[in-house]
Design a protein around this motif. Structure first.
Motif, PDB file in Angstrom:
ATOM      1  N   GLU A   1      71.648 125.517  16.358  1.00  0.00           N
ATOM      2  CA  GLU A   1      71.249 124.146  16.693  1.00  0.00           C
ATOM      3  C   GLU A   1      71.708 123.770  18.093  1.00  0.00           C
ATOM      4  O   GLU A   1      70.961 123.190  18.862  1.00  0.00           O
ATOM      5  N   CYS A   2      72.962 124.071  18.416  1.00  0.00           N
ATOM      6  CA  CYS A   2      73.524 123.617  19.698  1.00  0.00           C
ATOM      7  C   CYS A   2      74.099 124.755  20.545  1.00  0.00           C
ATOM      8  O   CYS A   2      74.624 124.518  21.631  1.00  0.00           O
ATOM      9  N   GLU A   3      74.026 125.994  20.013  1.00  0.00           N
ATOM     10  CA  GLU A   3      74.486 127.205  20.703  1.00  0.00           C
ATOM     11  C   GLU A   3      76.004 127.252  20.922  1.00  0.00           C
ATOM     12  O   GLU A   3      76.501 128.043  21.719  1.00  0.00           O
TER      13      GLU A   3
ATOM     14  N   ARG B   1      81.453 125.247   8.704  1.00  0.00           N
ATOM     15  CA  ARG B   1      82.029 123.901   8.731  1.00  0.00           C
ATOM     16  C   ARG B   1      81.337 123.058   9.807  1.00  0.00           C
ATOM     17  O   ARG B   1      81.004 121.897   9.587  1.00  0.00           O
ATOM     18  N   HIS B   2      81.104 123.661  10.971  1.00  0.00           N
ATOM     19  CA  HIS B   2      80.447 122.966  12.077  1.00  0.00           C
ATOM     20  C   HIS B   2      78.997 122.608  11.755  1.00  0.00           C
ATOM     21  O   HIS B   2      78.541 121.510  12.083  1.00  0.00           O
ATOM     22  N   GLU B   3      78.272 123.528  11.114  1.00  0.00           N
ATOM     23  CA  GLU B   3      76.844 123.325  10.842  1.00  0.00           C
ATOM     24  C   GLU B   3      76.568 122.097   9.984  1.00  0.00           C
ATOM     25  O   GLU B   3      75.513 121.473  10.099  1.00  0.00           O
ATOM     26  N   SER B   4      77.514 121.723   9.141  1.00  0.00           N
ATOM     27  CA  SER B   4      77.318 120.542   8.288  1.00  0.00           C
ATOM     28  C   SER B   4      77.285 119.250   9.104  1.00  0.00           C
ATOM     29  O   SER B   4      76.812 118.218   8.635  1.00  0.00           O
ATOM     30  N   ILE B   5      77.775 119.298  10.364  1.00  0.00           N
ATOM     31  CA  ILE B   5      77.676 118.137  11.261  1.00  0.00           C
ATOM     32  C   ILE B   5      76.209 117.867  11.575  1.00  0.00           C
ATOM     33  O   ILE B   5      75.758 116.713  11.591  1.00  0.00           O
ATOM     34  N   HIS B   6      75.432 118.935  11.794  1.00  0.00           N
ATOM     35  CA  HIS B   6      74.014 118.793  12.111  1.00  0.00           C
ATOM     36  C   HIS B   6      73.199 118.358  10.894  1.00  0.00           C
ATOM     37  O   HIS B   6      72.288 117.530  11.008  1.00  0.00           O
ATOM     38  N   THR B   7      73.526 118.906   9.736  1.00  0.00           N
ATOM     39  CA  THR B   7      72.738 118.602   8.529  1.00  0.00           C
ATOM     40  C   THR B   7      73.123 117.253   7.928  1.00  0.00           C
ATOM     41  O   THR B   7      72.330 116.631   7.231  1.00  0.00           O
TER      42      THR B   7
ATOM     43  N   PRO C   1      78.564 117.460   0.409  1.00  0.00           N
ATOM     44  CA  PRO C   1      78.389 117.843  -1.001  1.00  0.00           C
ATOM     45  C   PRO C   1      79.575 117.539  -1.917  1.00  0.00           C
ATOM     46  O   PRO C   1      79.452 117.630  -3.137  1.00  0.00           O
ATOM     47  N   TYR C   2      80.723 117.168  -1.339  1.00  0.00           N
ATOM     48  CA  TYR C   2      81.929 116.989  -2.151  1.00  0.00           C
ATOM     49  C   TYR C   2      82.223 115.501  -2.370  1.00  0.00           C
ATOM     50  O   TYR C   2      82.588 114.795  -1.430  1.00  0.00           O
ATOM     51  N   LYS C   3      82.033 115.051  -3.618  1.00  0.00           N
ATOM     52  CA  LYS C   3      82.190 113.633  -3.960  1.00  0.00           C
ATOM     53  C   LYS C   3      83.506 113.393  -4.696  1.00  0.00           C
ATOM     54  O   LYS C   3      83.882 114.141  -5.588  1.00  0.00           O
TER      55      LYS C   3
ATOM     56  N   PHE D   1      82.421 113.988   1.160  1.00  0.00           N
ATOM     57  CA  PHE D   1      83.040 114.727   2.258  1.00  0.00           C
ATOM     58  C   PHE D   1      82.263 116.004   2.565  1.00  0.00           C
ATOM     59  O   PHE D   1      81.645 116.604   1.687  1.00  0.00           O
ATOM     60  N   ARG D   2      82.351 116.410   3.831  1.00  0.00           N
ATOM     61  CA  ARG D   2      81.693 117.645   4.270  1.00  0.00           C
ATOM     62  C   ARG D   2      82.425 118.868   3.736  1.00  0.00           C
ATOM     63  O   ARG D   2      81.817 119.883   3.436  1.00  0.00           O
TER      64      ARG D   2
END
Length: 314
Positions: A154-156, A167-173, A177-179, A187-188
Motif C-alpha cells: 500500500e505505502c511501500e 500489524r502495520h497493514e491493519s492501519i490501511h484496512t 477484529p479484537y473486541k 482493537f487492531r
C-alpha cells in the motif's frame, strides 16, 4: 505395534532421546549434525526433512490447506491452525506455577516465565544486548544488518519482520477484529485488547522488585523501576542530558530542534508538548475542568487551581 506398546528402541547417541521408528531418529540426528539435505527449488533454502520442505514450499505457492470452521481463516501450517482454534474455545491449558496465570499456548507460558526468572538467554553477538524472548532477539539482530525484507504494498514501507508488517497493514484496512468483552471498544492487535481488559479486571501482573507497586504493562514497570535504579538510558544527541523514558527525550530534543508538532485547531499557534496544547485550547473552548473542592470556582489549568486554593482557603 510399537505405537500401541509405547516401545522406543531407537535411541539418539548424542542426547539419549528415544524413538519408535528409525526414520524419526534419522530426522532427529540432523539437529546434532546440522545436515539439511532437502533444498527448495524456488529460493535455494536448505531444510532438514521432507515435511519441513513441504511446509516451506507453501510460502511460495500461497497454499493454506487448514481452514477454521468457525471464522473461515486459513493457515499454511497445522500448528498455527491448532493454536488459532484455541481462540474460539478459549481454553487455556498452560498454567504458570508462580502466579497461576494461564495461557492459550505453551510458547506464551514460556515467554511469561522469563518475567519471573528475569532470565535473558538470547545475547546479541554484535553489541551484547540480551533478551528473554527469542522473537525480540531475532528482531534486534536485523538492526545490525539493516535488512528490512517485508514490504507493505500500500505505502511501500518496509519492516524487519512479517509480524511488524501484518500489524502495520491493519492501519490501511482499518480492521479491528479484537473486541473487549466488557465494553464496546475494538482493537487492531490482540496485545492491545489484553492490556485494555486489565482496566476492567484490575489485573496488574507486573510487580516492582524494589517496592510493592504493581503495573498493567511491562513497559510501565520498566519505566517505574528506573526511578529506583537511577538508570537513564536515553541520551540527548545535542547535549549531555539523559532521560528515564523515550517520551521525555523526544520532548527535550524539541528545545534544540525548535520543532513544534502540536498545532492549535483554533489559531496558528503550535507547541512542543501535547499537554501545553491541550491547556492552550481551553482558552478557545472555555473549558474549565479543574474545580475547587471548597467553593464553586473552576479553572482551565491545574496550576491556577492550586494557586487559588493556597490564597483563598488556606
Amino acid at each position: 505395534m510399537m505405537i500401541h506398546t509405547g516401545e522406543k528402541p531407537f535411541t539418539c547417541s548424542q542426547c539419549g532421546k528415544s524413538f519408535s521408528q528409525s526414520g524419526n531418529l534419522k530426522n532427529h540426528m540432523r539437529i546434532h549434525t546440522g545436515e539439511k539435505p532437502f533444498t527448495c527449488s524456488q529460493c535455494g533454502t536448505s531444510l532438514a526433512n521432507k515435511d519441513t520442505l513441504k511446509n516451506h514450499m507453501r510460502i511460495h505457492t500461497g497454499e493454506k490447506p487448514f481452514t477454521c470452521s468457525q471464522c473461515g481463516k486459513s493457515f499454511s501450517l497445522s500448528g498455527n491452525f491448532n493454536n488459532h482454534m484455541l481462540i474460539h474455545t478459549g481454553e487455556k491449558t498452560h498454567k504458570c506455577d508462580q502466579c497461576c496465570k494461564t495461557f492459550l499456548m505453551l510458547s506464551g507460558l514460556k515467554k511469561h516465565l522469563t518475567v519471573h526468572a528475569k532470565e535473558k538467554p538470547y545475547s546479541c553477538s554484535v553489541c551484547g544486548k540480551s533478551y528473554s524472548c527469542k522473537y525480540n532477539f531475532k528482531k534486534h539482530e536485523k538492526i545490525h544488518t539493516s535488512v528490512k525484507e517485508y514490504m507493505c504494498f500500500e505505502c511501500e514501507r518496509t519492516f524487519f519482520t512479517s509480524r511488524e508488517l501484518k500489524r502495520h497493514e491493519s492501519i490501511h484496512t482499518g480492521e479491528k477484529p479484537y473486541k473487549c468483552s466488557h465494553c464496546d471498544k475494538k482493537f487492531r492487535l490482540l496485545s492491545q485488547l489484553k492490556i485494555h481488559e486489565r482496566i476492567h479486571t484490575g489485573e496488574k501482573p507486573y510487580k516492582c522488585s524494589h517496592c510493592d507497586k504493581r503495573f498493567i504493562t511491562l513497559g510501565e514497570l520498566r519505566r517505574h523501576e528506573r526511578f529506583h535504579t537511577g538508570e537513564k538510558p536515553y541520551k540527548c544527541s545535542h547535549c549531555d542530558k539523559r532521560f528515564v523514558t523515550l517520551g521525555e527525550l523526544k520532548k527535550h530534543e524539541r528545545i534544540h530542534t525548535g520543532e513544534k508538532p502540536y498545532k492549535c485547531s483554533h489559531c496558528d499557534k503550535a507547541f512542543r508538548v501535547l499537554e501545553v496544547l491541550k491547556s492552550h485550547e481551553r482558552i478557545h473552548t472555555g473549558e474549565k475542568p479543574y474545580k475547587c473542592s471548597d467553593c464553586d470556582m473552576r479553572f482551565s489549568r491545574s496550576g491556577n487551581l492550586r494557586k487559588h486554593e493556597r490564597r483563598t482557603h488556606v
